[in-house]
Design a protein around this motif. Structure first.
Motif, mmCIF file in Angstrom:
data_model
loop_
_atom_site.group_PDB
_atom_site.id
_atom_site.type_symbol
_atom_site.label_atom_id
_atom_site.label_comp_id
_atom_site.label_asym_id
_atom_site.label_seq_id
_atom_site.Cartn_x
_atom_site.Cartn_y
_atom_site.Cartn_z
ATOM 1 N N LEU A 52 0.822 -1.198 0.000
ATOM 2 C CA LEU A 52 0.000 0.000 0.000
ATOM 3 C C LEU A 52 0.860 1.255 0.000
ATOM 4 C CD1 LEU A 52 -2.778 -1.107 2.501
ATOM 5 C CD2 LEU A 52 -2.905 -1.013 0.017
ATOM 6 N N GLY A 53 2.008 1.196 0.698
ATOM 7 C CA GLY A 53 2.921 2.332 0.678
ATOM 8 C C GLY A 53 3.446 2.619 -0.718
ATOM 9 N N LEU A 54 3.761 1.565 -1.470
ATOM 10 C CA LEU A 54 4.243 1.738 -2.842
ATOM 11 C C LEU A 54 3.132 2.257 -3.752
ATOM 12 C CD1 LEU A 54 6.403 -1.499 -3.220
ATOM 13 C CD2 LEU A 54 7.231 0.850 -2.988
ATOM 14 N N ILE A 55 1.921 1.741 -3.577
ATOM 15 C CA ILE A 55 0.805 2.166 -4.419
ATOM 16 C C ILE A 55 0.503 3.651 -4.217
ATOM 17 C CG2 ILE A 55 -1.685 1.911 -4.790
ATOM 18 C CD1 ILE A 55 -1.304 -1.080 -4.142
ATOM 19 N N SER A 56 0.549 4.092 -2.954
ATOM 20 C CA SER A 56 0.189 5.481 -2.651
ATOM 21 C C SER A 56 1.366 6.446 -2.749
ATOM 22 C CB SER A 56 -0.412 5.556 -1.238
ATOM 23 O OG SER A 56 0.525 5.124 -0.268
ATOM 24 N N LEU A 57 2.535 5.953 -3.193
ATOM 25 C CA LEU A 57 3.733 6.800 -3.237
ATOM 26 C C LEU A 57 3.548 8.063 -4.079
ATOM 27 C CD1 LEU A 57 6.654 6.874 -2.182
ATOM 28 C CD2 LEU A 57 7.353 5.685 -4.277
ATOM 29 N N PRO A 58 2.941 7.995 -5.289
ATOM 30 C CA PRO A 58 2.799 9.225 -6.088
ATOM 31 C C PRO A 58 1.633 10.113 -5.678
ATOM 32 C CG PRO A 58 1.942 7.371 -7.323
ATOM 33 C CD PRO A 58 2.490 6.809 -6.036
#
Length: 287
Positions: free
Chosen positions: A223-229
């Motif tokens: 989830l951290g990677l998905i919400s990074l941008p």
């Protein structure tokens, strides 16, 4: 008991920290805030090192040694959790809903203090106190909300909590004074109080015990990677559309997700029966 004490301490920190940060920033400077934060992080790191050494000594003194972690074991656990996520069942929908929630709120998390200061004219101390109010309300209601999830089911707590957050967000969007935002954060804090214990309970029931640690870690990382941008995209929307526009997106996504979560956040009948049977057995023994 240890988990409960840790959760309580975390909530206390969320109450004191934002208000203290706002006071220091307004009374001294942002540099002073960073100095205090650095000192606190340093103290926490020292405490962690001491805790690790104590835990290592205690593990050596016990007769039963824990299983040593290995790359093969990690690969097997990750594969099992990934299979649960892609199977199309409850874990899949938990992952999707968390991803949508993280991305939509990621659009606005970093922009909210700027919006409150530049567009609404709030002081730094007022901005810090808003998060403290939300954390205080959440801490007061966390135990009753957990009891409700135990009695009525996790999806009642999750969907009800999400509806409360949507209501708080609606107040935020039309708010013009400090007290409007106080009401918004208080209602949102009620929502988080219902969501947090229900989500933890639902994941613990949906994921086998041997995979729970890996599942929590993989979900958080993914989830951290998905919400990074998301913060960058929120800033672009702020500049290209209007400062208020990014704040409408979390409300729209929550309203869309409410009926989906109500339908999909349902445990299999066998697991629901086992959970209710265990609870009835505990109550019988207690009586």
């Amino acid at each position: 008991r240890v988990y409960g004490a840790t959760s309580t301490m975390y909530m206390v920190v969320n109450i004191v920290g934002p208000m203290l940060g706002g006071m220091i920033a307004q009374g001294l400077s942002f540099r002073a805030v960073f100095i205090v934060a650095f000192a606190l992080y340093g103290a926490a790191a020292i405490i962690r090192v001491i805790m690790a050494r104590v835990a290592r000594r205690e593990s050596r003194s016990t007769a039963e040694q824990p299983e040593r972690p290995s790359l093969a074991g990690l690969r097997h656990s990750l594969g099992s959790v990934f299979g649960l996520i892609t199977a199309g069942g409850l874990v899949t929908w938990i992952f999707i809903s968390d991803g949508v929630r993280d991305v939509s709120f990621g659009l606005t998390d970093n922009l909210m203090p700027i919006y409150l200061e530049n567009e609404m004219g709030l002081t730094l101390m007022q901005i810090g106190s808003l998060q403290s109010i939300a954390a205080l309300v959440a801490m007061i209601l966390m135990s009753p909300a957990g009891w409700l999830s135990d009695k009525k089911g996790e999806r009642v707590g999750i969907v009800g909590g999400m509806a409360l957050i949507a209501a708080g967000w609606s107040i935020f969007l039309v708010g013009t004074t400090f007290w409007h935002f106080v009401a918004s954060q208080a209602v949102a804090g009620m929502g988080w109080a219902f969501i947090e214990p229900a989500y933890s309970s639902l994941i613990s029931k949906a994921v086998p015990e041997r995979l729970r640690g890996t599942a929590f870690g993989l979900l958080s990382t993914s989830l951290g990677l998905i919400s990074l941008p998301a913060p960058w995209l929120g800033a672009r929307l702020w500049e290209s559309v209007s400062p208020i526009f990014p704040f409408y997106i979390p409300l729209v996504t929550m309203v869309i997700m409410l009926p989906i979560m109500w339908i999909k956040f349902r445990l299999p009948a066998s697991e629901e029966g086992a959970a209710s049977g265990a609870g009835a057995d505990v109550e019988t023994r207690t009586a």
